[in-house]
Design a protein around this motif. Sequence first.
Motif, mmCIF file in Angstrom:
data_model
loop_
_atom_site.group_PDB
_atom_site.id
_atom_site.type_symbol
_atom_site.label_atom_id
_atom_site.label_comp_id
_atom_site.label_asym_id
_atom_site.label_seq_id
_atom_site.Cartn_x
_atom_site.Cartn_y
_atom_site.Cartn_z
ATOM 1 N N LEU A 1 0.881 -1.238 -0.117
ATOM 2 C CA LEU A 1 -0.084 0.002 -0.111
ATOM 3 C C LEU A 1 0.957 1.233 0.027
ATOM 4 N N ALA A 2 1.917 1.262 0.659
ATOM 5 C CA ALA A 2 2.947 2.298 0.711
ATOM 6 C C ALA A 2 3.577 2.616 -0.519
ATOM 7 N N VAL A 3 3.987 1.654 -1.030
ATOM 8 C CA VAL A 3 4.585 1.601 -2.350
ATOM 9 C C VAL A 3 3.444 2.266 -3.402
ATOM 10 N N CYS A 4 2.514 1.940 -3.467
ATOM 11 C CA CYS A 4 1.392 2.123 -4.612
ATOM 12 C C CYS A 4 0.783 3.500 -4.284
ATOM 13 N N LEU A 5 1.452 4.267 -3.372
ATOM 14 C CA LEU A 5 1.155 5.612 -3.208
ATOM 15 C C LEU A 5 2.063 6.625 -4.227
ATOM 16 N N GLU A 6 3.007 5.875 -4.643
ATOM 17 C CA GLU A 6 3.938 6.279 -5.804
ATOM 18 C C GLU A 6 3.208 6.517 -7.144
ATOM 19 N N PRO A 7 3.269 7.765 -7.781
ATOM 20 C CA PRO A 7 2.757 7.950 -8.941
ATOM 21 C C PRO A 7 3.337 6.914 -10.182
ATOM 22 N N LEU A 8 4.339 6.570 -9.971
ATOM 23 C CA LEU A 8 4.842 5.321 -11.075
ATOM 24 C C LEU A 8 3.915 4.223 -11.021
ATOM 25 N N PHE A 9 3.197 3.544 -9.846
ATOM 26 C CA PHE A 9 2.221 2.505 -9.826
ATOM 27 C C PHE A 9 1.019 3.013 -10.594
ATOM 28 N N ASP A 10 0.678 4.205 -9.960
ATOM 29 C CA ASP A 10 -0.634 4.711 -10.396
ATOM 30 C C ASP A 10 -0.712 4.725 -11.926
ATOM 31 N N GLY A 11 0.290 5.255 -12.457
ATOM 32 C CA GLY A 11 0.523 5.343 -13.930
ATOM 33 C C GLY A 11 0.452 4.076 -14.644
ATOM 34 N N LEU A 12 0.972 3.125 -14.024
ATOM 35 C CA LEU A 12 1.140 1.575 -14.538
ATOM 36 C C LEU A 12 -0.243 1.024 -14.630
ATOM 37 N N TYR A 13 -1.096 1.302 -13.315
ATOM 38 C CA TYR A 13 -2.345 0.669 -13.312
ATOM 39 C C TYR A 13 -3.236 1.417 -14.425
ATOM 40 N N GLU A 14 -3.093 2.888 -14.359
ATOM 41 C CA GLU A 14 -4.175 3.318 -15.346
ATOM 42 C C GLU A 14 -3.659 2.807 -16.961
ATOM 43 N N THR A 15 -2.515 2.585 -17.282
ATOM 44 C CA THR A 15 -2.149 2.046 -18.605
ATOM 45 C C THR A 15 -2.876 0.820 -18.911
ATOM 46 N N LEU A 16 -2.593 -0.126 -17.829
ATOM 47 C CA LEU A 16 -3.272 -1.416 -17.961
ATOM 48 C C LEU A 16 -4.827 -1.649 -17.907
ATOM 49 N N MET A 17 -5.327 -0.567 -17.070
ATOM 50 C CA MET A 17 -6.696 -0.570 -17.077
ATOM 51 C C MET A 17 -7.309 -0.052 -18.488
#
Length: 332
Positions: free
Chosen positions: A267-283
Motif C-alpha cells: 500500500l505504501a509503495v502504491c502511493l507512488e505515481p509510477l504505480f498509479d500510472g502503470l495501473y491506469e495504462t493497464l486498465m
Amino acid sequence: MDVVDPAVVGNAAVLARHLRQGRDRRLAMLEWFAEAGMAAQPGAVQVPEPPVAAVREAVVWVLRGTMSHRLLEVARGAAGAGEEAADALYEVARRLIGAHPYRGAANPALVRAALEADEEVPDGPEFTGVVHLVAAIGLGAQEVGGDALAEAFAAYGWFGLTAEDWAQMLGAAERGEGPPVDWGLLQQRADVLGPVQRASDEQLLRARTVLLGLRWFYGLYAMHALFMPDTQALAALRARIDEWGMFPVLDHVIALGPSPRHFAEGLAVCLEPLFDGLYETLMEQLIADPALFRLPGDESGAVGFMETWTGVLRQQTTKARERASESGEGPL
C-alpha cells in the motif's frame, strides 16, 4: 429499546472476523481495509470501510518494523560518522539481508520456454546488491561509487537494464556526458513513513485500488509461466508491462496471497505515481481489449479457456512423470 445503527453492527461483524485472541488489532484493521476494497460477490453485502485514520496508523506501525526501515535507520546513523561507522553499516546490512534472503521470480516467458523444452528453469534475480543502495542513502552516492550502485539498481531489474547498462549511464553522468543524476531523490524515496503519514484518506483509498488492481494484472502475467493459454488480450497486457520494464518491480512488490504486513508495505509503495500510472495504462488496455479468456474460434468463453488450460496442465504433468520414470527418479 433503542435501535442499533446497522453500520455499527456491520463494522463489529467484520472486525470480529479478523480479530483473534492475542492478535494485534492493527493487523485486523489492515485485513479489514483490504477486504473492503474487494468487490462483493453477487448477492453478498459490500464490506463497510474501516476508519482510514486507523488504517494509516496500522500501515506506519508495520513499516516501522520492517527490515527496510531498520536498515535505513542504521544508514542515516552512519552519515558523517567516519569510516568505522561505514564499515559497521555494511556489516549490519549484509547480516540483515542475509538473514532474509530473497530471489525474485524469473521472467514467466523464459520459464515457460524452458519447461516446454524440458530445460532447466532459469533463476530469478538476486537482491544482495541492494546493500549498496542502503549504503548510498546513509553515506552518499559518491562514497559508494557508480559501479556498486549500478549493481544495486540492476538487482531490482528496473526497465530491464543490466548492471553494465546502469554503469554506462552513471559513468556518462559523472563525466558530464549525460543528464545529471539528482541523488537527492534517493534520499526522498528512502522516506517510507512520511508519504503514508501525509497521505489523505482519498490517496490511501486510491493506493488500495492500485495495489489490488496490480495484484490481479501481476497474477495474469505470472500465470503465463504455468502454461495458461495465451490470447491476444493477455499478450497485450504483458506487452504493456514489458514496455514499462516493470515485471521485476511488480514481482518485488506484489504478493498474490499477502499477509497484512505485506499488504501494508505494498500500500505504501502504491502511493507512488509510477504505480498509479502503470495501473491506469493497464486498465486502458483492458478496456480496449477485454477478451482475456476467449480463445480464437471458441464461443464458450472462459469455460473453454479453463478446459483448455486444465488439459494442457494434465499433458505437462503426464510428460513430467514419464521423464521422471525414464530417468529413474520415480513418480512425482
